[in-house]
Write an enzyme that holds these catalytic residues in place. Structure first.
Site, PDB file in Angstrom:
ATOM      1  N   ASN A  32     -38.058 -50.412   6.120  1.00  0.00           N
ATOM      2  CA  ASN A  32     -38.346 -48.973   6.232  1.00  0.00           C
ATOM      3  C   ASN A  32     -38.110 -48.450   7.650  1.00  0.00           C
ATOM      4  OD1 ASN A  32     -40.453 -50.062   7.582  1.00  0.00           O
ATOM      5  ND2 ASN A  32     -42.083 -49.146   6.366  1.00  0.00           N
ATOM      6  N   THR A  35     -40.156 -50.381  12.780  1.00  0.00           N
ATOM      7  CA  THR A  35     -39.901 -50.876  14.147  1.00  0.00           C
ATOM      8  C   THR A  35     -38.470 -51.378  14.291  1.00  0.00           C
ATOM      9  OG1 THR A  35     -40.675 -53.097  13.569  1.00  0.00           O
ATOM     10  CG2 THR A  35     -42.313 -51.579  14.470  1.00  0.00           C
ATOM     11  N   ASP A  56     -40.351 -49.110   1.957  1.00  0.00           N
ATOM     12  CA  ASP A  56     -41.486 -49.969   2.292  1.00  0.00           C
ATOM     13  C   ASP A  56     -41.396 -51.228   1.428  1.00  0.00           C
ATOM     14  OD1 ASP A  56     -44.029 -51.205   2.468  1.00  0.00           O
ATOM     15  OD2 ASP A  56     -44.958 -49.286   2.954  1.00  0.00           O
ATOM     16  N   LEU A  63     -36.870 -51.488  -6.516  1.00  0.00           N
ATOM     17  CA  LEU A  63     -35.483 -51.966  -6.508  1.00  0.00           C
ATOM     18  C   LEU A  63     -34.947 -52.131  -7.932  1.00  0.00           C
ATOM     19  CD1 LEU A  63     -35.416 -54.709  -3.710  1.00  0.00           C
ATOM     20  CD2 LEU A  63     -34.764 -52.310  -3.554  1.00  0.00           C
ATOM     21  N   LEU A  74     -40.264 -61.018   6.182  1.00  0.00           N
ATOM     22  CA  LEU A  74     -40.401 -60.911   7.644  1.00  0.00           C
ATOM     23  C   LEU A  74     -40.939 -59.549   8.079  1.00  0.00           C
ATOM     24  CD1 LEU A  74     -38.442 -63.401   7.408  1.00  0.00           C
ATOM     25  CD2 LEU A  74     -37.346 -62.597   9.487  1.00  0.00           C
ATOM     26  N   LYS A  97     -51.414 -53.495   6.369  1.00  0.00           N
ATOM     27  CA  LYS A  97     -50.986 -53.297   4.980  1.00  0.00           C
ATOM     28  C   LYS A  97     -49.807 -54.213   4.606  1.00  0.00           C
ATOM     29  CE  LYS A  97     -49.509 -49.881   1.658  1.00  0.00           C
ATOM     30  NZ  LYS A  97     -48.579 -48.793   1.532  1.00  0.00           N
ATOM     31  N   TYR A 151     -53.281 -57.628  13.703  1.00  0.00           N
ATOM     32  CA  TYR A 151     -52.101 -58.482  13.489  1.00  0.00           C
ATOM     33  C   TYR A 151     -52.539 -59.896  13.119  1.00  0.00           C
ATOM     34  CZ  TYR A 151     -47.542 -60.623  14.732  1.00  0.00           C
ATOM     35  OH  TYR A 151     -46.343 -61.297  14.732  1.00  0.00           O
TER      36      TYR A 151
HETATM   37  P1  NAD Z   1     -39.208 -56.462  14.521  1.00  0.00           P
HETATM   38  O1  NAD Z   1     -40.206 -55.385  14.762  1.00  0.00           O
HETATM   39  O2  NAD Z   1     -37.956 -56.436  15.270  1.00  0.00           O
HETATM   40  O3  NAD Z   1     -38.835 -56.531  12.977  1.00  0.00           O
HETATM   41  C1  NAD Z   1     -39.750 -56.239  11.949  1.00  0.00           C
HETATM   42  C2  NAD Z   1     -39.005 -55.436  10.888  1.00  0.00           C
HETATM   43  O4  NAD Z   1     -39.901 -55.170   9.806  1.00  0.00           O
HETATM   44  C3  NAD Z   1     -38.520 -54.086  11.399  1.00  0.00           C
HETATM   45  O5  NAD Z   1     -37.166 -53.895  11.065  1.00  0.00           O
HETATM   46  C4  NAD Z   1     -39.405 -53.078  10.684  1.00  0.00           C
HETATM   47  O6  NAD Z   1     -38.795 -51.828  10.507  1.00  0.00           O
HETATM   48  C5  NAD Z   1     -39.698 -53.814   9.397  1.00  0.00           C
HETATM   49  N1  NAD Z   1     -40.903 -53.371   8.715  1.00  0.00           N
HETATM   50  C6  NAD Z   1     -42.158 -53.241   9.224  1.00  0.00           C
HETATM   51  N2  NAD Z   1     -43.005 -52.841   8.262  1.00  0.00           N
HETATM   52  C7  NAD Z   1     -42.263 -52.692   7.131  1.00  0.00           C
HETATM   53  C8  NAD Z   1     -42.565 -52.321   5.809  1.00  0.00           C
HETATM   54  N3  NAD Z   1     -43.801 -51.954   5.423  1.00  0.00           N
HETATM   55  N4  NAD Z   1     -41.563 -52.311   4.905  1.00  0.00           N
HETATM   56  C9  NAD Z   1     -40.304 -52.646   5.253  1.00  0.00           C
HETATM   57  N5  NAD Z   1     -39.961 -53.015   6.492  1.00  0.00           N
HETATM   58  C10 NAD Z   1     -40.933 -53.043   7.418  1.00  0.00           C
HETATM   59  O7  NAD Z   1     -39.985 -57.840  14.753  1.00  0.00           O
HETATM   60  P2  NAD Z   1     -39.411 -59.333  14.735  1.00  0.00           P
HETATM   61  O8  NAD Z   1     -39.626 -59.898  16.079  1.00  0.00           O
HETATM   62  O9  NAD Z   1     -38.069 -59.366  14.130  1.00  0.00           O
HETATM   63  O10 NAD Z   1     -40.455 -60.030  13.761  1.00  0.00           O
HETATM   64  C11 NAD Z   1     -40.122 -60.351  12.425  1.00  0.00           C
HETATM   65  C12 NAD Z   1     -41.270 -61.133  11.801  1.00  0.00           C
HETATM   66  O11 NAD Z   1     -41.489 -62.341  12.523  1.00  0.00           O
HETATM   67  C13 NAD Z   1     -42.595 -60.377  11.809  1.00  0.00           C
HETATM   68  O12 NAD Z   1     -43.282 -60.661  10.607  1.00  0.00           O
HETATM   69  C14 NAD Z   1     -43.326 -60.977  12.982  1.00  0.00           C
HETATM   70  O13 NAD Z   1     -44.717 -60.911  12.821  1.00  0.00           O
HETATM   71  C15 NAD Z   1     -42.831 -62.414  12.960  1.00  0.00           C
HETATM   72  N6  NAD Z   1     -42.906 -63.044  14.294  1.00  0.00           N
HETATM   73  C16 NAD Z   1     -41.994 -62.751  15.264  1.00  0.00           C
HETATM   74  C17 NAD Z   1     -42.078 -63.362  16.505  1.00  0.00           C
HETATM   75  C18 NAD Z   1     -41.070 -63.125  17.597  1.00  0.00           C
HETATM   76  O14 NAD Z   1     -41.204 -63.729  18.675  1.00  0.00           O
HETATM   77  N7  NAD Z   1     -40.058 -62.334  17.408  1.00  0.00           N
HETATM   78  C19 NAD Z   1     -43.132 -64.250  16.766  1.00  0.00           C
HETATM   79  C20 NAD Z   1     -44.063 -64.485  15.761  1.00  0.00           C
HETATM   80  C21 NAD Z   1     -43.933 -63.900  14.512  1.00  0.00           C
END
Ligand code: NAD
Ligand code: UDP
Length: 318
Positions: A32, A35, A56, A63, A74, A97, A151
């Site tokens: 969505n 971020t 979302d 879908l 993710l 959520k 978180y």
């Molecule tokens: P990011 O913010 O770049 O990517 C998260 C993506 O999820 C974004 O594109 C955002 O738009 C999407 N999103 C958020 N809520 C949504 C929803 N309700 N419906 C659809 N899309 C949604 O973050 P990232 O670093 O790529 O992290 C990805 C995952 O990995 C996350 O779950 C995060 O908690 C986990 N994680 C990442 C790290 C890291 O170092 N990058 C470390 C620990 C955990």
């Protein structure tokens, strides 16, 4: 295979989509853009094997009746920086959520489809750990009401949901606990590596929170993605939990010095403010389980990985 990636327009998600496409899979990205950025998947959209839906992820049933073989979940805000507009501190309800209700809906979706499921959890479920390095069995030192709880605790509940679907509904699910990861397609969302690199490239001071002696272990994104795919595809990973990250631990001051070296910047390193509430003092993964079961370990050293990130940022600008 037909693969669903939630959060596929984010940093890790877009790198995962890209890798899966390169492997010849059909990839459906559900995001969505809370971020994430369309820019991350612009190239991927040229492929006939790639589809994107701005939705979302908790509304996956919209879908229709597409049949998936794999569901990588993710989607979630991921930055803890209180100065950043798209951090999970700025998006507390969205974060809770998607990691709770969203994980429930997606685990159920995967289970009814007979698809394999992977939940992206985090090293944050260990809170401010009292044991080093952190093994999967460690239960952590976490606060249910602290600043980061929206978180940490929602990821913990996401793990519980995933495990319950495996235990009671026979979902073919697994959990990866991701430790700090960096690399191309990172957005400037307040996380330390991208903040330091951008500050160094712009000639601005590198802002340190606290005394800079807190530690983190930084994993290059290509290594991490390889680990995620291995966790999904290896034999006997149903119901398992894996730490994925790099074992090399650095203080934040050491990271700042490394960033200066790699960028050739003369920026100052500036103690900007006190350590934020709930900010873990030490973090380092024990990855012996991933080494043993997945035959996986990271290959890219921090200096080399930072070089790749800097090259990517410069190529984007040129
Ligand atoms: P990011 O913010 O770049 O990517 C998260 C993506 O999820 C974004 O594109 C955002 O738009 C999407 N999103 C958020 N809520 C949504 C929803 N309700 N419906 C659809 N899309 C949604 O973050 P990232 O670093 O790529 O992290 C990805 C995952 O990995 C996350 O779950 C995060 O908690 C986990 N994680 C990442 C790290 C890291 O170092 N990058 C470390 C620990 C955990
Ligand atoms: N940090 C910092 N300056 C910044 C951003 C972060 O000193 O501009 C510190 C932060 O306080 C934490 C560490 O760097 O101790 C890692 O922060 P990050 O936001 O990358 O993620 P975390 O590991 O805390 O989830």
């Amino acid at each position: 295979m037909k693969i669903l990636v939630t959060g596929g327009a984010g940093f890790l998600g877009s790198n995962l989509c890209s890798r899966l496409l390169n492997d010849g899979e059909e990839v459906f990205c559900l995001d969505n853009l809370l971020t994430g950025r369309k820019e991350n998947i612009e190239d991927l959209l040229k492929s006939p094997l790639f589809k994107f839906e701005n939705l979302d992820a908790a509304e996956v049933e919209k879908l229709g009746d597409i049949q998936f073989d794999r569901v990588y979940h993710l989607a979630s805000p991921a930055s803890p920086n209180r100065h950043a507009p798209r951090s999970y501190l700025a998006l507390p309800f969205e974060t809770m959520k998607i990691n709770s209700i969203g994980t429930w809906v997606l685990a159920q979706f995967a289970q009814t489809q007979g698809a394999k499921f992977l939940f992206a959890s985090t090293s944050e479920i260990y809170g401010d750990p009292l044991k080093h390095p952190q093994k999967e069995e460690y239960r952590g030192n976490v606060s249910t009401t602290g600043l980061r709880s929206v978180y940490d605790e929602s990821k913990r509940f996401g793990e519980t949901i995933t495990t319950a679907f495996v235990r009671y509904k026979d979902l073919d699910g697994r959990i990866v606990r991701i430790f700090n990861t960096y690399g191309p397609r990172m957005d400037r969302d307040g996380r330390v590596v991208i903040e330091f690199v951008m500050a160094a490239l712009n000639g601005d001071p590198l802002p340190i929170f606290g005394d800079g002696k807190q530690t983190r272990s930084f994993c290059f994104v290509d290594d991490l993605i390889e680990g995620i795919i291995k966790a999904m595809e290896s034999e006997n990973t149903k119901g398992e939990v894996f730490n994925l990250g790099n074992e090399e631990e650095f203080t934040i001051l050491e990271l700042a010095e490394m960033v200066k070296k790699v960028t050739g910047s003369t920026s100052e390193v500036e103690i900007k403010e006190a350590l934020p509430e709930d900010d873990p003092i030490r973090r380092k993964p024990d990855i012996s389980k991933a080494k043993r079961v997945l035959d996986w370990e990271p290959k890219v050293k921090l200096e080399k990985g930072l070089n790749k990130l800097v090259e990517y940022l410069k190529s984007k600008d040129s």
